[in-house]
Design an enzyme around this catalytic site. Structure first.
Site, short mmCIF file in Angstrom:
data_model
loop_
_atom_site.label_atom_id
_atom_site.label_comp_id
_atom_site.label_asym_id
_atom_site.label_seq_id
_atom_site.Cartn_x
_atom_site.Cartn_y
_atom_site.Cartn_z
N ASP A 1 -21.05 -10.71 -9.73
CA ASP A 1 -21.36 -11.72 -8.70
C ASP A 1 -22.79 -11.57 -8.18
O ASP A 1 -23.33 -10.47 -8.12
CB ASP A 1 -20.37 -11.58 -7.54
CG ASP A 1 -20.35 -12.82 -6.67
OD1 ASP A 1 -20.80 -13.89 -7.14
OD2 ASP A 1 -19.92 -12.73 -5.51
N GLY A 2 -23.37 -12.70 -7.80
CA GLY A 2 -24.68 -12.67 -7.13
C GLY A 2 -25.81 -13.32 -7.92
O GLY A 2 -26.96 -13.27 -7.48
N ASN A 3 -25.49 -13.93 -9.06
CA ASN A 3 -26.56 -14.56 -9.86
C ASN A 3 -27.30 -15.63 -9.06
O ASN A 3 -28.52 -15.72 -9.08
CB ASN A 3 -25.98 -15.24 -11.11
CG ASN A 3 -25.45 -14.23 -12.10
OD1 ASN A 3 -25.70 -13.04 -11.96
ND2 ASN A 3 -24.72 -14.69 -13.09
N LEU B 1 -15.61 -0.53 -28.42
CA LEU B 1 -15.23 -1.10 -27.12
C LEU B 1 -14.45 -2.42 -27.30
O LEU B 1 -14.82 -3.24 -28.13
CB LEU B 1 -16.53 -1.40 -26.36
CG LEU B 1 -16.42 -2.10 -25.03
CD1 LEU B 1 -15.84 -1.17 -23.98
CD2 LEU B 1 -17.80 -2.61 -24.58
N HIS C 1 -28.31 -16.98 -13.75
CA HIS C 1 -27.30 -16.74 -14.79
C HIS C 1 -27.94 -16.20 -16.05
O HIS C 1 -27.39 -15.35 -16.73
CB HIS C 1 -26.53 -18.03 -15.10
CG HIS C 1 -25.74 -18.53 -13.91
ND1 HIS C 1 -24.87 -17.72 -13.22
CD2 HIS C 1 -25.71 -19.73 -13.28
CE1 HIS C 1 -24.33 -18.41 -12.22
NE2 HIS C 1 -24.82 -19.64 -12.23
N ARG D 1 -17.03 -4.97 -8.15
CA ARG D 1 -17.64 -6.26 -7.84
C ARG D 1 -19.03 -6.02 -7.29
O ARG D 1 -19.20 -5.23 -6.36
CB ARG D 1 -16.81 -7.04 -6.83
CG ARG D 1 -17.46 -8.39 -6.50
CD ARG D 1 -16.59 -9.26 -5.61
NE ARG D 1 -17.14 -10.62 -5.57
CZ ARG D 1 -16.43 -11.72 -5.48
NH1 ARG D 1 -15.12 -11.65 -5.40
NH2 ARG D 1 -17.01 -12.90 -5.46
N TRP E 1 -15.49 -24.58 -11.75
CA TRP E 1 -15.73 -25.99 -12.12
C TRP E 1 -16.20 -26.81 -10.93
O TRP E 1 -16.70 -27.92 -11.09
CB TRP E 1 -14.44 -26.62 -12.68
CG TRP E 1 -14.00 -26.08 -14.01
CD1 TRP E 1 -12.98 -25.21 -14.22
CD2 TRP E 1 -14.55 -26.39 -15.30
NE1 TRP E 1 -12.87 -24.92 -15.56
CE2 TRP E 1 -13.82 -25.65 -16.25
CE3 TRP E 1 -15.59 -27.20 -15.75
CZ2 TRP E 1 -14.08 -25.70 -17.62
CZ3 TRP E 1 -15.85 -27.25 -17.10
CH2 TRP E 1 -15.12 -26.51 -18.03
C1 IPE Z 1 -16.13 -14.97 -9.07
O1 IPE Z 1 -17.33 -15.25 -8.47
C2 IPE Z 1 -16.11 -15.51 -10.45
C3 IPE Z 1 -17.06 -14.93 -11.37
C4 IPE Z 1 -17.82 -13.90 -11.18
C5 IPE Z 1 -17.12 -15.57 -12.64
P1 IPE Z 1 -17.48 -16.45 -7.41
O2 IPE Z 1 -18.84 -16.32 -6.88
O3 IPE Z 1 -17.12 -17.73 -8.05
O4 IPE Z 1 -16.39 -16.04 -6.37
P2 IPE Z 1 -16.12 -16.49 -4.86
O5 IPE Z 1 -15.55 -17.86 -4.93
O6 IPE Z 1 -17.41 -16.42 -4.12
O7 IPE Z 1 -15.14 -15.49 -4.37
C1 IPE Z 2 -21.59 -15.03 -10.41
O1 IPE Z 2 -22.69 -15.33 -9.64
C2 IPE Z 2 -21.57 -15.79 -11.70
C3 IPE Z 2 -20.55 -16.84 -11.80
C4 IPE Z 2 -19.69 -17.15 -10.87
C5 IPE Z 2 -20.55 -17.60 -13.03
P1 IPE Z 2 -22.67 -16.54 -8.62
O2 IPE Z 2 -23.16 -17.74 -9.36
O3 IPE Z 2 -21.33 -16.67 -7.99
O4 IPE Z 2 -23.75 -16.06 -7.61
P2 IPE Z 2 -23.70 -16.25 -6.05
O5 IPE Z 2 -22.43 -15.62 -5.57
O6 IPE Z 2 -23.74 -17.72 -5.79
O7 IPE Z 2 -24.91 -15.53 -5.59
MG MG Z 3 -20.55 -15.82 -6.27
#
Ligand code: IPE
Ligand code: IPE
Ligand code: MG
Length: 609
Positions: free
Chosen positions: A383-385, A492, A400, A549, A432
């Site tokens: 998470d965090g991209n 792996l 991403h 996470r 989505w």
């Molecule tokens: C969870 O991340 C899904 C993935 C990392 C692919 P999200 O960024 O979509 O999650 P929430 O909705 O903030 O919990």
């Molecule tokens: C996780 O990063 C990647 C995917 C959910 C595909 P996010 O795109 O959720 O990044 P934030 O949470 O918005 O920073």
């Molecule tokens: Mg996110």
């Protein structure tokens, strides 16, 4: 979270992620002085042959430049062989053919006595280029040596594409291999074709005098028909109003083709700047064609150095910044024989020579973890991209893209530390809800990763978990193909969760159980946990030991609720693109110090992280 690598001038033989500008071309070409000289010659050849191309290559990350020089020098040598004015056409064609055959031989042997081919063979081995796609381009150059005329644009385009596109594709493959992909969205393919047409028409106009001197007239007859007398005048190399009007019409057409809508949208920002700058330089070239007047028939016009610098200087600054965002991968040199083998895969057979993961750029090695303390299964919510990109004023897609490089890093680290199962949350059923552009980029990147990504020949068995009914069909096909291709690998097991939801997984399991009950295979009131586990979409997936996470959120977002029911949870503040394999090792080290009790009484000694 990490210090910038200072020692990236690594020897060529080790695979090394590197940052733009820190790896010099000479470091890249290792201790082998012959090879170093060969690459230097390629660079000179490129600069002399086409200063604009040389300038564009200088915008690429330093790690990619020698390969670009080698490719371009080879194309230039072939061009020169095909264009020698004082040599009989048949002899020119024979020379092109001889060079091409010698290259095939050198590729099989893994070296060459000819410096340009030597550099090209090294480049092909290092970057896993399949040069067989260039055969068509080389044959076109041979035809070129025999004299040319085209009836219409379609014929012109076919010839141009055969000659150029395979070379461009090799360059795109290089960028992909380095972790800075130039993906082309399907809906942008028409823009890409127009861009190639624009580049070709710019070349056709620039080289008019050279071609005419050799008896070629590459402007299609269809274009000349609207300007009566132009064809005859051009053939006699006479500058007339008809020729002037034709030229002005063609430069305007080339400009339109080069100014197509955003072909570069969704690309790595560095790659996009390189292509946009190439288009800007070609527009300058067209200005020079327009300004040349009658001298167009005497020599190729060139834009002024000052005009070129006005385009190039800001581009240099912007690319330097953009490449610094991404740690790029320099693959290890590998024997050419392996490349020949890898270039000829059966449709489902996994006949690729497996290689070890490239080492960490600073040479970091995994910690030793006692076997009893090693997790069997690590699952990661990457998470965090988006926030990473937004913090840098970039679009979420850029996050991403850099996130994909972080995933490679962590997978390399998993292989090095000997992890058995790694499961990555790549796209959730809830994702989505995002902007369709962002969704398209994520899914295209996953597809690209499967088909051409740098993980293809690592010892990884790939699996996919998620809903099959909403993803693009070509992605589903690629996922299924990859599962089949890698099914016998023993390293792996990497499970990618794509269009995944834990509740959805459990719902499908419940449906499968209900079906089994109605078929009489299970007795409802005797259903136990094992029965549920057997009806999961992936019944062989082990329980998750460590659920990690990133991105400073403390929730599990519907990830693996069945498998992670007793997982150790680990949350870190860094955004995913900032992560590398050392963070995985740190997570595993911390896990190894935890006490897992599964409901038993508190042991006497307690350790926390
Ligand atoms: C969870 O991340 C899904 C993935 C990392 C692919 P999200 O960024 O979509 O999650 P929430 O909705 O903030 O919990
Ligand atoms: C996780 O990063 C990647 C995917 C959910 C595909 P996010 O795109 O959720 O990044 P934030 O949470 O918005 O920073
Ligand atoms: Mg996110």
């Amino acid at each position: 979270m990490r210090t910038n690598p200072q020692s990236t001038a690594a020897p060529l033989e080790t695979a090394t992620p590197a940052r733009h500008g820190r790896v010099t071309a000479s470091a890249l070409t290792s201790e082998d002085p012959v090879l170093r000289a060969a690459y230097r010659l390629c660079r000179r050849t490129t600069r002399v042959h086409d200063p604009a191309i040389h300038a564009i290559i200088q915008l690429a990350p330093a790690v990619l430049r020698p390969a670009c020089w080698a490719l371009w020098a080879a194309a230039s040598v072939l061009d020169d062989l095909a264009d020698q004015p004082d040599v009989e056409p048949a002899l020119r064609a024979a020379r092109v053919e001889a060079w091409t055959k010698a290259l095939a031989h050198d590729l099989a042997v893994g070296a060459s006595t000819d410096p340009v081919r030597n550099a090209l063979v090294d480049t092909a081995a290092r970057w896993r280029l399949d040069l067989s796609s260039l055969h068509g381009a080389m044959a076109t150059t041979r035809e070129d040596a025999r004299g040319l005329r085209f009836t219409d644009w379609a014929q012109w385009r076919t010839w141009c594409n055969q000659g150029l596109v395979p070379w461009v594709e090799q360059v795109r493959h290089l960028f992909d291999q380095a972790g800075a992909p130039m993906p082309l969205r399907l809906d942008r393919q028409a823009d890409y074709r127009r861009f190639i047409d624009g580049a070709q028409l710019t070349d056709t106009l620039t080289d008019l005098s050279i071609d005419l001197a050799q008896g070629h007239l590459l402007v299609p007859r269809e274009a000349m028909e609207s300007f009566p007398g132009a064809e005859a005048d051009l053939t006699r190399r006479r500058w007339t109003p008809a020729v002037a009007a034709l030229t002005a019409d063609l430069t305007a057409l080339a400009r339109r083709w080069l100014t197509g809508p955003a072909m570069t949208r969704g690309m790595h920002p560095g790659a996009a700047i390189v292509l946009d700058t190439a288009a800007a330089l070609m527009r300058l070239q067209l200005d020079a064609v327009d300004a040349a007047g009658p001298t167009l028939l005497a020599r190729p016009p060139r834009p002024s150095a000052a005009a070129r610098l006005r385009v190039l200087l800001p581009a240099r600054l912007r690319t330097a910044l953009a490449w610094n965002l991404t740690p790029l991968t320099v693959p290890a040199a590998r024997p050419a024989a392996a490349v020949v083998k890898a270039s000829d895969p059966g449709p489902t057979a996994d006949d690729t020579a497996l290689r070890p993961p490239p080492p960490h750029r600073d040479g970091a090695r995994p910690p030793h973890i006692a076997a009893a303390k090693m997790p069997d299964h690590v699952a990661i919510i990457m998470d965090g991209n988006g926030r990473w990109a937004q913090q840098r004023g970039l679009v979420r897609q850029d996050g991403h893209r850099v996130g994909a490089a972080a995933a490679h890093e962590v997978i390399h680290g998993a292989l090095e530390i000997g992890l058995r199962h790694l499961t990555l949350y790549a796209f959730s059923t809830e994702n989505w809800k995002r902007d369709p552009e962002e969704v398209a980029t994520i899914l295209e990147m996953i597809h690209h990763e499967l088909v051409e990504g740098p993980l293809r020949d690592l010892d990884i068995r790939k699996r996919w978990s998620g809903r099959p009914d909403r993803l693009p069909q070509d992605l589903v096909d690629a996922l299924v193909r990859e599962e089949r291709r890698t099914r016998n690998r023993t390293g792996l097991t990497l499970t990618m969760c794509i269009d995944y939801s834990g509740r959805d997984e459990i719902t499908r399991t419940a449906a499968a159980l209900a079906q089994a009950a109605s078929d009489g295979d299970v007795v409802p009131f005797l259903v136990g946990r094992d029965d549920v586990a057997r009806h999961l979409p992936h019944p062989d997936m082990p329980d998750v030991d460590l659920l990690w996470r990133t991105g400073n959120e403390q929730r599990t977002s519907d990830f693996l609720p069945w498998h992670a029911a007793y997982a150790e949870l680990y949350f870190t503040p860094d955004f995913w693109p900032d992560v590398d394999r050392r963070d995985l090792w740190q997570a595993i080290t911390k896990y190894s110090r935890r006490q897992r009790r599964y409901g038993a009484a508190t042991p006497t000694q307690n350790t926390t992280d």
